[in-house]
Write an enzyme that holds these catalytic residues in place. Structure first.
Site, PDB file in Angstrom:
ATOM      1  N   HIS A 195      30.878  40.815  39.040  1.00 24.63           N
ATOM      2  CA  HIS A 195      31.968  40.231  39.838  1.00 24.63           C
ATOM      3  C   HIS A 195      31.591  40.066  41.309  1.00 24.63           C
ATOM      4  O   HIS A 195      31.852  40.974  42.107  1.00 24.63           O
ATOM      5  CB  HIS A 195      33.192  41.137  39.771  1.00 24.63           C
ATOM      6  CG  HIS A 195      33.932  41.090  38.480  1.00 24.63           C
ATOM      7  ND1 HIS A 195      34.855  40.122  38.187  1.00 24.63           N
ATOM      8  CD2 HIS A 195      33.881  41.889  37.387  1.00 24.63           C
ATOM      9  CE1 HIS A 195      35.361  40.330  36.974  1.00 24.63           C
ATOM     10  NE2 HIS A 195      34.777  41.397  36.468  1.00 24.63           N
TER      11      HIS A 195
ATOM     12  N   GLU B 250      33.124  38.437  43.497  1.00 26.98           N
ATOM     13  CA  GLU B 250      34.327  38.427  44.353  1.00 26.98           C
ATOM     14  C   GLU B 250      34.770  39.849  44.696  1.00 26.98           C
ATOM     15  O   GLU B 250      35.636  40.037  45.538  1.00 26.98           O
ATOM     16  CB  GLU B 250      35.456  37.641  43.664  1.00 26.98           C
ATOM     17  CG  GLU B 250      36.236  38.382  42.590  1.00 26.98           C
ATOM     18  CD  GLU B 250      35.502  38.482  41.254  1.00 26.98           C
ATOM     19  OE1 GLU B 250      34.330  38.069  41.183  1.00 26.98           O
ATOM     20  OE2 GLU B 250      36.108  39.004  40.297  1.00 26.98           O
TER      21      GLU B 250
ATOM     22  N   CYS C 292      32.458  36.868  34.481  1.00 26.00           N
ATOM     23  CA  CYS C 292      33.022  37.834  33.533  1.00 26.00           C
ATOM     24  C   CYS C 292      33.692  37.105  32.367  1.00 26.00           C
ATOM     25  O   CYS C 292      33.027  36.460  31.590  1.00 26.00           O
ATOM     26  CB  CYS C 292      33.980  38.781  34.265  1.00 26.00           C
ATOM     27  SG  CYS C 292      34.417  40.236  33.298  1.00 26.00           S
TER      28      CYS C 292
END
Ligand SMILES: Nc1ncnc2c1ncn2[C@@H]1O[C@H](COP(=O)(O)OP(=O)(O)O)[C@@H](O)[C@H]1O
Ligand SMILES: [Mg+2]
Lengths: 85, 234, 729, 85
Positions: free
Chosen positions: B203, B205, B86
């Site tokens: 993302h 994560e 990002c």
């Protein structure tokens, strides 16, 4: 006809972007920078009409849409010849 | 194997990445402060999501000048693994470690939603655990994630197979309707020519635990953990 | 000095009445100077002094076993187990948002975050309760506010996980923007903003001080009129990036014990922050030197500095001699900090500018001196009655359902919440879109549920009942996720209380909130009051008591979503339906008016239904749960289908008289849920329902991609979705 | 010394903001607008130095920070007299 509109935050209004850019410039070694203000530049390509009329129309565009008069000022130039990219 | 997660002022995915590395993956983790002058022996450096320096002026514009970026540049030059997620991707582009730039989403709106990504390269240390052309479900959260590069750069990227992830529909088809931000060629992530610097807007994560809605992101973390020590850093 | 000698314009400027001025002179035994008058003006504004509402607010219940901090601090706190406390508060930013929707909303978010930080808590979630006039006329407000909320929350990295949006004529000139922030702190590390310890230092940290929003607090306390145009520079521009740094630095303060207290600077800036902080410690005072305050602009007067409402600033009370430790922490985040004064024991707030004293006022005069206003409430004429029997029968169930799903108040909010980062933090285990949001507490199995609710149409028709219904609905939203409601924060948005019918609404609203919260055992631990939401005394808003609520689930693995989960599940309606058409969305959308009495609420029954759902959820019987709210059972059922991507087939509904068919489908009886269960769990659920004396009716079976009531309605999910996702433009 | 920097998206780069502004103007009745491009206006207030030197410094600021050459062009003016707000 091309109108070049510049919209800036009003002098008393907080400009976080300007403050941050100033710090960024300082950390790059541009320590002579006293102040930075960040605004918008808007290029409006208009058809027809006289310069006088264009001026009035662009003024109206700024008031109605391009600038937020609560926190921003605007100014503009008109370039008469019809220059297209 | 040690991950380093960079923290700029304004970064917010640092702790999310840290959580996955530390608590889900169980790998070694250290945070790298933007003012740090060394990488503390990390095998993979993650530049996480956020709004470094508020993303004022342009995303990543000011962050790229942080002291730690110099080290990261050298590390990348030596073949070290650098992974921008990002905002991290935006910083890598600004720093010239990856080609192109990320501009305002075509919708002009921030988008936080799940997307599907087709994996185009599985021979990278970041994706070795993925199947050929596997479709991963990974969320995005950005306002300026529309990938742009000039035509020459773009065709070079395509020719050299540097596009790693593309937005696709659930069936893996790369169609305009699956493009959440107007990226050229539906690009969601690219790698440098050497294959050690990855930038991606989505993302991973945020999808490394089932309770968050999916675990596809963990595949990428696992891949890195497995390969980081095999990567030759000169 | 007589009152005549301060000219009246000056008084109006600082929003003080001649009587208030008289009280000041009497107490001070002298006339206040310019600076003092300005300071008193802002602190005695409605926004800061609660002079019209304080007496009423005392009626709200605020204690309970879980309460760690009730009203009076920057935010309330409740214990949620395993040593954690949830810290939360809701606050309005209505007036600034009316003038400048984007920045008004953004700084509203920034402000409520600082209240949570001041408690030593890390903010983990944001919610927004919004009201606008109808679209497209109000799209400037709507677009600006949504963008502003996103801009601030997304940048600072706190997920925006919930809220509500309603469109109603009465908000056309007075949009409401209420922001709620929830934070987490170890219970033993909760901070309180008390200026303890004579000689301790006052440090100002964060942004430089500019001439922002001078008189913002008093601005929020007067009706919007043409003159507000002149006050437009009163709008502030937020800097979420700076606040993010401030947030992290304040979190780092827990590494040192040098900090005595943290206080945010909000409305009324430094004046309010210092006075509040000193005011919480009997006998304490403070001395500050405005010349030490870092400034953004040149030539600012002490008056400007004391009243500036520049955002992203905090006041830190530091043990004398340990200023350097604190400075180092802020410096690491590139934040300016300056020692601007110290705590005293003289009970006075003394302001000096270098050598010159510019103000000296008793702290208690500032914080508690404003004469309470005794207003009169008179009940207005009762609203339009509703003769349910005169309503034409339901013609086409399907067509009505589609119109309701597409109505601006009921359509999907995905177009809005996908513009908010609702995932950052890796904790959102029930995302926005259903009932409450749930965040897991990392390192534990605990889940924290949160919601905001208020159906202001009900409050307009009957403020006492409407306020109760708001509390009940919030609680149902929490329970629908499997969590136990714990505590409440409220934001009372009303019109001008000087009008007797508005004051009556305020009285009734508070009474209704108090009644429902007592009945449901829910303490109100924080809140906010926003009055004067009317322009030119004409277009008054509906009384809008927004209820923010948090709840806890012991194991978030047992959390429930609203969407159907599995084909073959039984879909059931819990609770009983009545001819509750008053104030309903059905009445508005299909018949074009707002009338009648809001649905009757029996809080004992409500409790029974809630206990049943919680017990069923805890035992793992349920696959999903969704509360029935606006649009009634059928809209709720359609949402269950759409959120889960699964249809439901049901036999025709044949309501038993006197229940009408339209009411069975679209009536808004409270105390009802739609749940889905596996066939295996059915017998157990039935016996549980019997034990709780709650009505349980089978609606149908989950499966396929059609919502059907045999012979009455048959629509595909695609058709429903097309209507529902018209997307608020 | 004040430098007025204008940063514009390169012609090949999509300018969704420009398109949206154009549509906004059209819906307000400004149908004569053919094209809109939105860029940035940055006002940098610098201390000391000659105009020549300032020009070089500002050029460097633009290259290093204020504009991204992949997507943006820049130009600037310098106003010599030191005008302070
Ligand atoms: N409607 C309400 N219900 C409960 N508590 C309230 C209400 N309104 C205000 N309070 C409490 O009164 C105190 C002062 O509120 P406010 O001035 O909004 O705080 P702050 O200055 O921190 O923004 C706070 O503790 C707040 O929680
Ligand atoms: Mg406060």
């Amino acid at each position: 006809m091309i109108a070049r509109v510049i919209v800036t935050p009003k002098p008393v209004v907080n400009d976080p972007q300007g403050i941050t850019v100033k710090q960024g410039l300082a950390s790059l070694g541009f320590r002579e920078v006293v102040d930075v203000r960040v605004g918008k530049y808007i290029e409006v390509n208009l058809e027809g009409s006289s310069e006088h009329e264009a001026r009035q129309r662009v003024e109206a565009m700024c008031r109605q849409l391009l600038a937020n008069h609560v926190i921003e000022d605007f100014r503009f130039d008109i370039e008469p010849e019809h220059k297209r990219r | 194997m040690k991950f380093g997660v960079v923290v700029f002022p304004g970064t917010w995915s640092d702790r999310d990445c840290g959580w996955v590395i530390d608590q889900v993956l169980g790998a070694e983790l250290t945070y790298l402060w933007h003012k740090d002058a060394d990488l503390k022996g990390c095998d993979c450096v993650i530049l996480p999501g956020g709004f470094a320096y508020g993303d004022y002026l342009r995303t990543g514009a000011i962050a790229r000048f942080a002291p730690v970026m110099e080290q990261i540049g050298e590390f990348a030059d030596r073949g070290g693994l650098v992974w921008g997620i990002c905002n991290g991707f935006q910083v890598l582009c600004e720093a010239g470690l990856l080609p192109g730039a990320l501009i305002r989403n075509a919708s002009l709106e921030f988008r936080c939603e799940w997307t599907n990504l087709v994996v185009e390269r599985t021979d990278l240390p970041f994706t070795s655990r993925c199947e050929e052309r596997e479709v991963l479900r990974v969320p995005i959260a950005h306002g300026e994630g529309s990938y742009f590069a000039d035509p020459a750069t773009l065709s070079r990227l395509e020719q050299r197979g540097q596009v790693v992830f593309r937005y696709c529909d659930p069936g893996g088809r790369v169609v305009p309707a699956a493009n959440p931000n107007g990226s050229l060629h539906n690009i969601a992530g690219i790698v440098n020519a050497r294959g050690n610097v990855l930038g991606m807007m989505p993302h991973p994560e945020r999808c490394s635990e089932a309770e968050l809605g999916g675990t596809d992101g963990l595949k990428l973390f696992r891949s890195v953990a497995e390969n980081a020590l095999k990567v030759l850093v000169s | 000095m007589s009152i005549k000698s301060v000219d009246e314009r000056r008084l109006r400027e600082v929003a003080l009445t001649p009587d208030e001025y008289k009280a000041i002179v009497e107490q001070l035994k002298r006339a206040p100077n310019e600076v003092e008058l300005g300071m008193l003006g802002v602190l005695w504004s409605e926004h800061c002094s609660y002079k019209s509402s304080k007496a009423l607010l005392r009626r709200l219940p605020s204690t309970g076993p879980a309460v760690v901090q009730g009203p009076g601090e920057n935010a309330g706190a409740v214990s949620i187990g395993e040593g954690w406390a949830a810290v939360f508060k809701i606050e309005s930013h209505n007036h600034p948002s009316a003038i400048e929707p984007y920045q008004g909303a953004a700084t509203g978010v920034g402000g409520i975050i600082r209240d949570v930080i001041a408690m030593g808590a890390r903010p983990i979630a944001l919610l927004d309760s919004l009201r606008f006039g109808p679209l497209p006329e109000s799209s400037r407000h709507f677009e600006g506010v949504v963008a502003g909320i996103g801009a601030y929350g997304n940048c600072i990295g706190i997920p925006t996980v919930g809220g509500e949006i309603y469109f109603e004529d009465c908000y056309a000139n007075n949009p409401l923007v209420n922001a709620m922030c929830v934070g987490l702190v170890r219970t033993d590390q909760l901070m309180r903003a008390r200026a303890e310890g004579t000689g301790n230092r006052l440090m100002l940290v964060g942004a430089d001080t500019g001439r922002d929003g001078i008189h913002g607090a008093s601005f929020a306390s007067v009706e919007l009129d043409e003159r507000s145009l002149e006050r437009r520079p009163a709008v502030q521009v937020g800097n979420p990036f700076l606040e993010k740094c401030l947030l992290e630095a304040c979190m780092d303060l827990s590494h040192t014990d040098a900090v005595v207290a943290i206080q945010d600077l909000g409305a009324a800036g430094l004046t309010s922050a210092v006075a509040e902080c000193a005011g919480r410690v009997p006998g304490a005072g403070a001395r500050i030197d405005v010349s030490l305050v870092p400034r953004r602009e040149r030539e600012m007067t002490p008056y400007d500095v004391m009243l500036s409402e520049s955002q992203e600033r905090m006041l830190v009370v530091v043990q004398r001699g340990r200023e350097r430790e604190v400075e180092t922490i802020f410096h690491a985040w590139d934040l300016a900090s300056a020692v601007i004064g110290e705590v005293t024991d003289d009970g006075q707030l003394t302001v000096v500018d270098g050598r010159d004293q510019v103000a000296r006022l008793p702290v208690t005069l500032l914080t508690d001196g404003a004469p309470m206003r005794r207003l009169v409430g008179i009940a207005p004429d009762p609203p339009l009655g509703l003769d349910v029997d005169a309503l034409p029968p339901l013609a086409d169930v399907g067509a009505t359902l589609l119109r309701l799903l597409a109505s601006p108040n009921l359509s999907s909010r995905r177009g809005v919440f996908r513009r908010y980062d609702h995932m950052v933090g890796d904790a959102t285990v029930v995302p926005p879109g259903g009932d409450a949001a749930v965040l897991r507490i990392k390192g534990t199995r605990l889940g924290l549920a949160m919601t905001t609710d208020c159906n202001a149409r009900y409050c307009h028709l009957d403020p006492h009942l409407g306020a109760q219904l708001a509390v009940a609905e919030a609680a149902r939203n929490i329970i629908a996720t499997g969590a136990r409601p714990l505590a409440v924060t409220d934001c009372l948005n009303l019109a001008n209380p000087d009008r007797p019918e508005v004051y009556w609404e305020l009285e009734e609203t508070v009474a209704g909130l108090a009644y429902a919260c007592r009945a449901l055992d829910l303490p109100i631990v924080s809140g906010n009051v926003s009055l004067y939401n009317d322009s030119n005394g004409e277009s008054a808003i509906y009384p809008t008591p927004v209820v923010g609520m948090v709840g806890v689930i012991d194991d978030y693995g047992r959390r429930l979503g609203a969407g159907l989960r599995a084909e073959g599940d039984f879909v059931l309606l819990i609770g009983s339906s009545h001819n509750d058409m008053g104030g309903s969305e059905y009445l508005k959308v299909e018949h074009g008016y707002v009338a009648g009495r809001p649905p009757a609420l029996d809080l004992t029954r409500e409790q029974a239904v809630n206990r049943l759902v919680l017990a069923a959820a805890e035992n793992g019987f349920l696959h999903s749960a969704h509360d029935c709210a606006e649009g009634g059972m059928l809209v709720a059922l359609a949402e269950c289908c759409l959120l889960g991507g699964i249809g439901v087939r049901c036999p025709a509904i044949r309501p038993e008289p006197p229940l009408r068919l339209d009411a069975a489908f679209f009536g808004e009886s409270p105390s009802r849920y739609i749940v889905s269960v596996t066939s295996r769990a059915m017998p157990e659920l039935q016996s549980l329902a019997r034990r709780h004396h709650v009505e349980l009716s089978l609606l149908g079976l989950a499966g396929g991609d059609i919502l059907e009531f045999e012979g009455q309605l048959r629509l595909t999910l695609a058709e429903l979705r097309e209507a529902w996702e018209v997307m608020v433009p």
